[in-house]
Motif scaffolding. Structure first.
Motif, mmCIF file in Angstrom:
data_model
loop_
_atom_site.group_PDB
_atom_site.id
_atom_site.type_symbol
_atom_site.label_atom_id
_atom_site.label_comp_id
_atom_site.label_asym_id
_atom_site.label_seq_id
_atom_site.Cartn_x
_atom_site.Cartn_y
_atom_site.Cartn_z
ATOM 1 N N GLU A 107 25.924 -51.036 10.719
ATOM 2 C CA GLU A 107 24.581 -51.249 11.256
ATOM 3 C C GLU A 107 24.545 -52.610 11.931
ATOM 4 O O GLU A 107 24.715 -53.641 11.292
ATOM 5 C CB GLU A 107 23.546 -51.169 10.140
ATOM 6 C CG GLU A 107 22.116 -51.308 10.651
ATOM 7 C CD GLU A 107 21.090 -51.174 9.538
ATOM 8 O OE1 GLU A 107 20.762 -50.034 9.188
ATOM 9 O OE2 GLU A 107 20.658 -52.219 9.002
ATOM 10 N N GLY A 109 22.391 -55.331 14.271
ATOM 11 C CA GLY A 109 20.994 -55.677 14.514
ATOM 12 C C GLY A 109 20.849 -56.868 15.442
ATOM 13 O O GLY A 109 21.670 -57.795 15.420
ATOM 14 N N PHE A 140 19.822 -50.630 21.056
ATOM 15 C CA PHE A 140 19.208 -51.139 19.837
ATOM 16 C C PHE A 140 17.718 -50.829 19.913
ATOM 17 O O PHE A 140 17.081 -51.085 20.947
ATOM 18 C CB PHE A 140 19.411 -52.647 19.715
ATOM 19 C CG PHE A 140 20.835 -53.073 19.494
ATOM 20 C CD1 PHE A 140 21.265 -53.487 18.239
ATOM 21 C CD2 PHE A 140 21.757 -53.064 20.534
ATOM 22 C CE1 PHE A 140 22.574 -53.883 18.029
ATOM 23 C CE2 PHE A 140 23.069 -53.463 20.342
ATOM 24 C CZ PHE A 140 23.475 -53.869 19.079
ATOM 25 N N VAL A 157 17.866 -52.162 15.875
ATOM 26 C CA VAL A 157 19.050 -51.718 15.140
ATOM 27 C C VAL A 157 19.819 -50.662 15.925
ATOM 28 O O VAL A 157 19.239 -49.824 16.623
ATOM 29 C CB VAL A 157 18.647 -51.148 13.759
ATOM 30 C CG1 VAL A 157 19.853 -50.608 13.006
ATOM 31 C CG2 VAL A 157 17.958 -52.236 12.943
ATOM 32 N N TYR A 158 21.146 -50.725 15.785
ATOM 33 C CA TYR A 158 22.045 -49.669 16.263
ATOM 34 C C TYR A 158 22.982 -49.310 15.119
ATOM 35 O O TYR A 158 23.565 -50.194 14.494
ATOM 36 C CB TYR A 158 22.860 -50.136 17.475
ATOM 37 C CG TYR A 158 23.936 -49.152 17.896
ATOM 38 C CD1 TYR A 158 23.622 -48.062 18.693
ATOM 39 C CD2 TYR A 158 25.253 -49.320 17.484
ATOM 40 C CE1 TYR A 158 24.597 -47.151 19.079
ATOM 41 C CE2 TYR A 158 26.238 -48.414 17.867
ATOM 42 C CZ TYR A 158 25.911 -47.340 18.660
ATOM 43 O OH TYR A 158 26.877 -46.443 19.027
#
Length: 338
Positions: A107, A109, A140, A157-158
């Motif tokens: 994750e 960010g 994101f 987030v991605y």
């Protein structure tokens, strides 16, 4: 691709082997440009016949290049506005390992701070980076329900799942991604600003077709199409879904989630162990049944050969299996998006 209502006439002709090339001019009013397409003619008795459209690929590539140039001009003021209203912080990383599937969900960010003086939400950032010599894109996004007040910061987030058995250059880059190793070129591409009950959606067009649809909608309805403002309609974006746990997937009687893709590395590891034991048993058997030095040599030579053949067979079978499941997963994803 060819605007028939934009046909401007012939631009000239030139002789070529077996016929002539006649240039036809087409005016693309929305792009403010004119392109020429060559028509190949051959003599057929007393008349001429059309036999081919010459360099149609070059025409299409030229049109695409002009569209990209015009799209950059259209998007530039929007990007400048969003960049002024949104401050982007440094990259953050968190990883969760899943033992059952021997995979890792990474994750990433990026903190975004609201500098607009108005509440905002649904922030999307387009980030590009290089993996395996190719430029990759990821988006994101802040949570749609998260409001960001003036001066407040939220995390865009991605998420990426790294499956080591079939790790691509992209997987390897993101698996060790941090601020020092992952050089991101980030621009804001979407945000919703609010003035009381009024919502002002500011977005970067993802393609010339999307821009043309938006222009057409404003001409006919006085507003953009509803889908023109949706983050998930960006072609470089995808909706994020929480990955189900192994236990929930195991007891999914609808079979909407596949367990095999998560267990494939465990199965491959077990297959290698079985292959090693099988090769060792065959090798020991050969040494036991054949007396003397020749039996020992034959047994020792057989062990690695049998192991490699068994491992190769297991690998091929599992790769064919995973390819079938990947096709099913991708088909399911495409069907859900459409």
């Amino acid at each position: 691709m060819l605007p028939l209502d934009g046909y401007q006439g012939l631009s000239g002709q030139r002789d070529v082997a077996g016929g002539v090339l006649v240039g036809m001019e087409f005016r693309h009013a929305d792009l403010d440009t004119t392109l020429v397409l060559d028509l190949r003619l051959e003599k057929a008795g007393k008349t001429w016949r059309v036999v081919a459209l010459e360099k149609l690929v070059d025409y299409a590539l030229g049109l695409e290049a002009v569209q990209e140039l015009r799209l950059a001009e259209v998007n530039r003021p929007t990007i400048e506005r969003l960049s002024k209203d949104i401050a982007i912080g440094g990259l953050q990383r968190r990883a969760d390992a899943e033992l059952w599937s021997m995979s890792e969900t990474v994750e990433l960010g990026l903190p975004v701070t609201n500098r607009s003086g108005r509440p905002m939400s649904a922030v999307a950032l387009k980030a590009t980076y290089t993996a395996g010599g190719e430029e990759k894109t990821m988006v994101f996004e802040t949570h749609p329900a998260t409001g960001i007040g003036p001066g407040e910061t939220a995390l865009a987030v991605y998420r990426h799942t790294d499956r080591m058995m079939f790790a691509s250059p992209e997987d390897r880059v993101l698996a060790r991604a941090d601020a020092a190793s992952l050089f991101l070129d980030v621009i804001p591409v979407h945000a919703v600003f609010r003035d009381g009950e009024k919502a002002d959606t500011v977005r970067v067009y993802s393609s010339w077709d999307a821009y043309a649809r938006g222009v057409a909608a404003r001409r006919h309805h006085g507003r953009s199409l509803p889908c023109d403002c949706a983050v998930h309609d960006l072609p470089f974006s995808h909706p994020r879904k929480e990955s189900p746990t192994m236990l929930s997937a195991l007891f999914d009687f609808s079979f909407s989630q596949f367990v095999t893709t998560r267990l494939i590395r465990v199965l491959y590891g077990l297959a290698l162990v079985v292959a090693a034991l099988f090769a060792l048993a065959i090798g020991v058997g050969i040494m036991h049944d054949t007396e003397g030095f020749s039996g020992t040599v034959a047994g020792l030579a057989a062990i690695p050969i049998i192991f490699l053949v068994s491992a190769l067979y297991s690998r091929v079978v599992l790769e064919l299996t995973i390819v079938l499941f990947r096709i099913a997963e991708h088909t399911q994803t495409l069907a859900s998006r459409s």
